[in-house]
Design a protein around this motif. Sequence first.
Motif, PDB file in Angstrom:
ATOM      1  N   PHE A  41       0.826  -1.205   0.000  1.00 13.00           N
ATOM      2  CA  PHE A  41       0.000   0.000   0.000  1.00 13.00           C
ATOM      3  C   PHE A  41       0.866   1.265   0.000  1.00 13.00           C
ATOM      4  N   ILE A  42       1.956   1.240   0.737  1.00 12.96           N
ATOM      5  CA  ILE A  42       2.866   2.387   0.752  1.00 12.96           C
ATOM      6  C   ILE A  42       3.444   2.605  -0.641  1.00 12.96           C
ATOM      7  N   SER A  43       3.820   1.527  -1.305  1.00 16.41           N
ATOM      8  CA  SER A  43       4.356   1.617  -2.653  1.00 16.41           C
ATOM      9  C   SER A  43       3.342   2.241  -3.610  1.00 16.41           C
ATOM     10  N   ILE A  44       2.108   1.800  -3.526  1.00 13.94           N
ATOM     11  CA  ILE A  44       1.049   2.351  -4.386  1.00 13.94           C
ATOM     12  C   ILE A  44       0.827   3.827  -4.060  1.00 13.94           C
ATOM     13  N   ASP A  45       0.833   4.171  -2.789  1.00 12.03           N
ATOM     14  CA  ASP A  45       0.665   5.559  -2.371  1.00 12.03           C
ATOM     15  C   ASP A  45       1.751   6.439  -2.979  1.00 12.03           C
ATOM     16  N   GLN A  46       2.985   5.960  -2.970  1.00  3.07           N
ATOM     17  CA  GLN A  46       4.090   6.730  -3.546  1.00  3.07           C
ATOM     18  C   GLN A  46       3.890   6.928  -5.043  1.00  3.07           C
ATOM     19  N   GLN A  47       3.405   5.914  -5.719  1.00  2.09           N
ATOM     20  CA  GLN A  47       3.168   6.028  -7.155  1.00  2.09           C
ATOM     21  C   GLN A  47       2.061   7.037  -7.454  1.00  2.09           C
ATOM     22  N   ILE A  48       1.004   7.006  -6.664  1.00  5.84           N
ATOM     23  CA  ILE A  48      -0.101   7.951  -6.853  1.00  5.84           C
ATOM     24  C   ILE A  48       0.378   9.374  -6.607  1.00  5.84           C
ATOM     25  N   ARG A  49       1.153   9.564  -5.554  1.00  3.70           N
ATOM     26  CA  ARG A  49       1.670  10.906  -5.251  1.00  3.70           C
ATOM     27  C   ARG A  49       2.601  11.400  -6.359  1.00  3.70           C
ATOM     28  N   ALA A  50       3.410  10.513  -6.900  1.00  3.97           N
ATOM     29  CA  ALA A  50       4.322  10.881  -7.982  1.00  3.97           C
ATOM     30  C   ALA A  50       3.540  11.381  -9.187  1.00  3.97           C
ATOM     31  N   VAL A  51       2.490  10.664  -9.545  1.00  2.30           N
ATOM     32  CA  VAL A  51       1.667  11.068 -10.685  1.00  2.30           C
ATOM     33  C   VAL A  51       0.998  12.406 -10.387  1.00  2.30           C
ATOM     34  N   ALA A  52       0.468  12.558  -9.181  1.00  4.32           N
ATOM     35  CA  ALA A  52      -0.220  13.791  -8.800  1.00  4.32           C
ATOM     36  C   ALA A  52       0.724  14.990  -8.823  1.00  4.32           C
ATOM     37  N   LEU A  53       1.982  14.750  -8.495  1.00 10.47           N
ATOM     38  CA  LEU A  53       2.970  15.836  -8.470  1.00 10.47           C
ATOM     39  C   LEU A  53       3.678  16.012  -9.799  1.00 10.47           C
ATOM     40  N   GLY A  54       3.362  15.152 -10.767  1.00  5.11           N
ATOM     41  CA  GLY A  54       4.004  15.239 -12.075  1.00  5.11           C
ATOM     42  C   GLY A  54       5.451  14.804 -12.048  1.00  5.11           C
ATOM     43  N   LYS A  55       5.787  13.882 -11.155  1.00  4.46           N
ATOM     44  CA  LYS A  55       7.166  13.400 -11.032  1.00  4.46           C
ATOM     45  C   LYS A  55       7.187  11.894 -11.233  1.00  4.46           C
ATOM     46  N   SER A  56       8.347  11.396 -11.588  1.00  2.09           N
ATOM     47  CA  SER A  56       8.482   9.947 -11.723  1.00  2.09           C
ATOM     48  C   SER A  56       8.651   9.345 -10.333  1.00  2.09           C
ATOM     49  N   PRO A  57       8.310   8.067 -10.179  1.00  3.22           N
ATOM     50  CA  PRO A  57       8.516   7.416  -8.876  1.00  3.22           C
ATOM     51  C   PRO A  57       9.973   7.494  -8.411  1.00  3.22           C
ATOM     52  N   SER A  58      10.921   7.441  -9.341  1.00  2.21           N
ATOM     53  CA  SER A  58      12.330   7.521  -8.930  1.00  2.21           C
ATOM     54  C   SER A  58      12.672   8.910  -8.384  1.00  2.21           C
ATOM     55  N   GLU A  59      12.062   9.952  -8.942  1.00  3.77           N
ATOM     56  CA  GLU A  59      12.281  11.306  -8.414  1.00  3.77           C
ATOM     57  C   GLU A  59      11.725  11.425  -6.999  1.00  3.77           C
ATOM     58  N   ILE A  60      10.558  10.854  -6.782  1.00  2.00           N
ATOM     59  CA  ILE A  60       9.960  10.860  -5.450  1.00  2.00           C
ATOM     60  C   ILE A  60      10.843  10.093  -4.480  1.00  2.00           C
ATOM     61  N   GLU A  61      11.368   8.954  -4.930  1.00  2.00           N
ATOM     62  CA  GLU A  61      12.240   8.135  -4.079  1.00  2.00           C
ATOM     63  C   GLU A  61      13.477   8.927  -3.650  1.00  2.00           C
ATOM     64  N   VAL A  62      14.074   9.666  -4.580  1.00  2.00           N
ATOM     65  CA  VAL A  62      15.242  10.488  -4.256  1.00  2.00           C
ATOM     66  C   VAL A  62      14.867  11.546  -3.219  1.00  2.00           C
ATOM     67  N   GLU A  63      13.739  12.199  -3.424  1.00  2.00           N
ATOM     68  CA  GLU A  63      13.301  13.220  -2.473  1.00  2.00           C
ATOM     69  C   GLU A  63      13.028  12.624  -1.090  1.00  2.00           C
ATOM     70  N   LEU A  64      12.391  11.464  -1.063  1.00  2.00           N
ATOM     71  CA  LEU A  64      12.118  10.817   0.227  1.00  2.00           C
ATOM     72  C   LEU A  64      13.412  10.426   0.931  1.00  2.00           C
ATOM     73  N   THR A  65      14.385   9.941   0.163  1.00  2.00           N
ATOM     74  CA  THR A  65      15.683   9.574   0.744  1.00  2.00           C
ATOM     75  C   THR A  65      16.373  10.797   1.325  1.00  2.00           C
ATOM     76  N   GLU A  66      16.332  11.903   0.580  1.00  2.00           N
ATOM     77  CA  GLU A  66      16.942  13.139   1.076  1.00  2.00           C
ATOM     78  C   GLU A  66      16.254  13.607   2.358  1.00  2.00           C
ATOM     79  N   MET A  67      14.932  13.546   2.376  1.00  2.00           N
ATOM     80  CA  MET A  67      14.196  13.960   3.576  1.00  2.00           C
ATOM     81  C   MET A  67      14.522  13.046   4.748  1.00  2.00           C
TER      82      MET A  67
END
Length: 81
Positions: free
Chosen positions: A20-46
């Motif tokens: 479910f967390i994985s799906i949530d990240q994918q949905i957020r990535a689409v909503a923000l206009g970013k790829s899942p890998s971009e979101i992953e980088v941002e989450l890692t930095e945070m």
Amino acid sequence: MVHQLEQEIASLPIEDKLWFISIDQQIRAVALGKSPSEIEVELTEMANEPDIQRKLATIKLEFEAANAYPSRMVNPYASLG
């Protein structure tokens, strides 16, 4: 309805919760206009920010304390029936 969904998810095995967390990240990535890998980088930095690391360390200590005294653990859902 949201409360019922939260309760159902809470009862799932950890593998399903992670899905479910994985799906949530994918949905957020689409909503923000970013790829899942971009979101992953941002989450890692945070996650590596000092303030977040301090909070994670505090949470870890709380879990260790709760595991050391399981009879003192409080179920936050017990009063919900």
